[in-house]
Design a protein around this motif. Sequence first.
Motif, PDB file in Angstrom:
ATOM      1  N   VAL A  41       6.042  52.820  41.968  1.00  0.00           N
ATOM      2  CA  VAL A  41       7.294  52.101  42.218  1.00  0.00           C
ATOM      3  C   VAL A  41       7.005  50.615  42.409  1.00  0.00           C
ATOM      4  O   VAL A  41       6.028  50.239  43.044  1.00  0.00           O
ATOM      5  CB  VAL A  41       8.044  52.673  43.436  1.00  0.00           C
ATOM      6  N   GLU A  42       7.867  49.796  41.830  1.00  0.00           N
ATOM      7  CA  GLU A  42       7.703  48.350  41.899  1.00  0.00           C
ATOM      8  C   GLU A  42       8.810  47.701  42.712  1.00  0.00           C
ATOM      9  O   GLU A  42       9.950  48.145  42.675  1.00  0.00           O
ATOM     10  CB  GLU A  42       7.724  47.743  40.491  1.00  0.00           C
ATOM     11  N   PRO A  43       8.480  46.614  43.404  1.00  0.00           N
ATOM     12  CA  PRO A  43       9.498  45.747  43.980  1.00  0.00           C
ATOM     13  C   PRO A  43       9.964  44.754  42.916  1.00  0.00           C
ATOM     14  O   PRO A  43       9.517  44.822  41.768  1.00  0.00           O
ATOM     15  CB  PRO A  43       8.730  45.026  45.087  1.00  0.00           C
ATOM     16  N   THR A  44      10.839  43.831  43.281  1.00  0.00           N
ATOM     17  CA  THR A  44      11.126  42.718  42.374  1.00  0.00           C
ATOM     18  C   THR A  44       9.878  41.841  42.270  1.00  0.00           C
ATOM     19  O   THR A  44       9.005  41.883  43.149  1.00  0.00           O
ATOM     20  CB  THR A  44      12.296  41.858  42.902  1.00  0.00           C
ATOM     21  N   PRO A  45       9.774  41.023  41.229  1.00  0.00           N
ATOM     22  CA  PRO A  45       8.604  40.145  41.117  1.00  0.00           C
ATOM     23  C   PRO A  45       8.569  39.023  42.143  1.00  0.00           C
ATOM     24  O   PRO A  45       7.607  38.256  42.185  1.00  0.00           O
ATOM     25  CB  PRO A  45       8.709  39.589  39.686  1.00  0.00           C
ATOM     26  N   ILE A  46       9.592  38.933  42.994  1.00  0.00           N
ATOM     27  CA  ILE A  46       9.631  37.864  43.993  1.00  0.00           C
ATOM     28  C   ILE A  46       8.498  38.027  45.015  1.00  0.00           C
ATOM     29  O   ILE A  46       8.142  37.083  45.706  1.00  0.00           O
ATOM     30  CB  ILE A  46      11.011  37.846  44.691  1.00  0.00           C
ATOM     31  N   VAL A  47       7.901  39.220  45.109  1.00  0.00           N
ATOM     32  CA  VAL A  47       6.758  39.393  46.017  1.00  0.00           C
ATOM     33  C   VAL A  47       5.623  38.450  45.653  1.00  0.00           C
ATOM     34  O   VAL A  47       4.783  38.128  46.488  1.00  0.00           O
ATOM     35  CB  VAL A  47       6.253  40.852  46.036  1.00  0.00           C
ATOM     36  N   GLY A  48       5.586  38.006  44.386  1.00  0.00           N
ATOM     37  CA  GLY A  48       4.547  37.075  43.967  1.00  0.00           C
ATOM     38  C   GLY A  48       4.558  35.758  44.722  1.00  0.00           C
ATOM     39  O   GLY A  48       3.566  35.032  44.743  1.00  0.00           O
TER      40      GLY A  48
END
Length: 480
Positions: free
Chosen positions: A266-273
């Motif tokens: 499962v992935e979060p949004t790419p904003i975790v970057g």
Amino acid sequence: MPSGWLYPGMPGIRAVAVGVCCGAMLAAGGPGPAAHAQGGRGDGGEIPRLTDDRGRVLTLRGWNVEDKTNRGDAALSAITEKHFRDMRGKGFNFARLLVFWDDLEPRRGHYDTRYLRKIERILDWARTYDIQVLLDAHQDVFGPAFGHRGIPEWATRTDGLPFTPNPDDWFSEYFQPAVQRAFTHLYEDQDLRRAQAKMWRTLADRFSGHPAVLGYDLINEPMGELREGEDLPTAARRIERDQITPMHNRLADAVRAVDRDNWVFVEPTPIVGEGVPTGLGKIKDPKVVYAPHFYNTAMEAGADYDPSAGWIESYEAAVTAYPKEHRVPVVVGEWGPLNNALPAMGRFYRDALASLNRYSSGWAGYVWCYGGGYCAVDGAGDFRTNKEQTASPYAAAVAGAVRTDTYDPASGEYRLVYDAGRRGSRTTEVSLPPSAHGWRITVDGRAWASVRRVTAGESAVVRVRARPGALVGVRVSVNR
């Protein structure tokens, strides 16, 4: 998510994640300060490790494999057996394979059996070269309705809102009103929910028994619709909590209807970057892997790595919060800069790999292809500048409890110390990439290695068998 892009509301940020009884080696402990622990093992880690069906602790090292260009009869034609042969030849054991819903179900209710056969052929190649595969339901800017790949046009609903392409900054297209509304409908419309779940049941039912399949990445880099006056980090956490978490649970249930064994990623949004902790909630499944991506905004826009900026440290702190809270393993699904030959990029690869290996069970670099840009290797199959650092010794599978797992890139020495399990598999596998000088393998404790020396220029998988409960030490050093 490789590309340049602009975060709305964030001006100026362009973006596109032992005892001594085993002899001198164990008594010596780990390497010096240049060494780093791999995967957080031996640190009493709060993040669980990924395991196989024999209970062995896994480490995944590999690359994304994709064909975003070809569709229909030509779909996946850019991926060949050579991809897997060459990856295995450089010591990698993992591939994240991009598949597209718009290819699988081009018309509602019509699943393309040819596309499924092409996926199966690729999985067969992976099996031949002993590479484990993660099937990734990929989307970029939602799908073909907006000039990209992913969710089919028939499943795209925009309520007539506008969309203006921006080919020079494609990721900014996620913030176009039509694209944002399409995500809202995907998350909230009952018929689209059912269609997406059925798509996953179809994939998992077809490939659940394939020996190369490790798991399923339910959706690549999910995004959503911002509300008036909402900044991006706040919006990302809300979307992750209220829309993406329920979606992941629905899709996990769909997979489990036909596959009880493989992992769900499962992935979060790419904003975790940007070092923003995810708002994802609990995924109610017994075999969940948290699969964030690892991209830096400035570097994706062309800047060199700045160690003083503290980006890697802030990313690591943010990205480890969720797996610690929910007790799930981490595998980073994409990472790697576009301009990897800039002056500080050698330092970036050293720092990034040390970080990734502290907390994750593995990673897939972006992307295995032959050429320029993000490609791992050039047309001759040689690593492009600095990317050779991704190939190092690692314990692909450990049959026991890991005490120490370290690699010193300066000396090229790798050390593994573990307590052999008393039940189940007794075989530990250590993967070695080609070395200009070859490798020498030393084993301490009540254990035996299948290989003691590896010829220069050759890769190898060293199998170590141990007596139940034995304390085992494995040292791999450059054969000088």
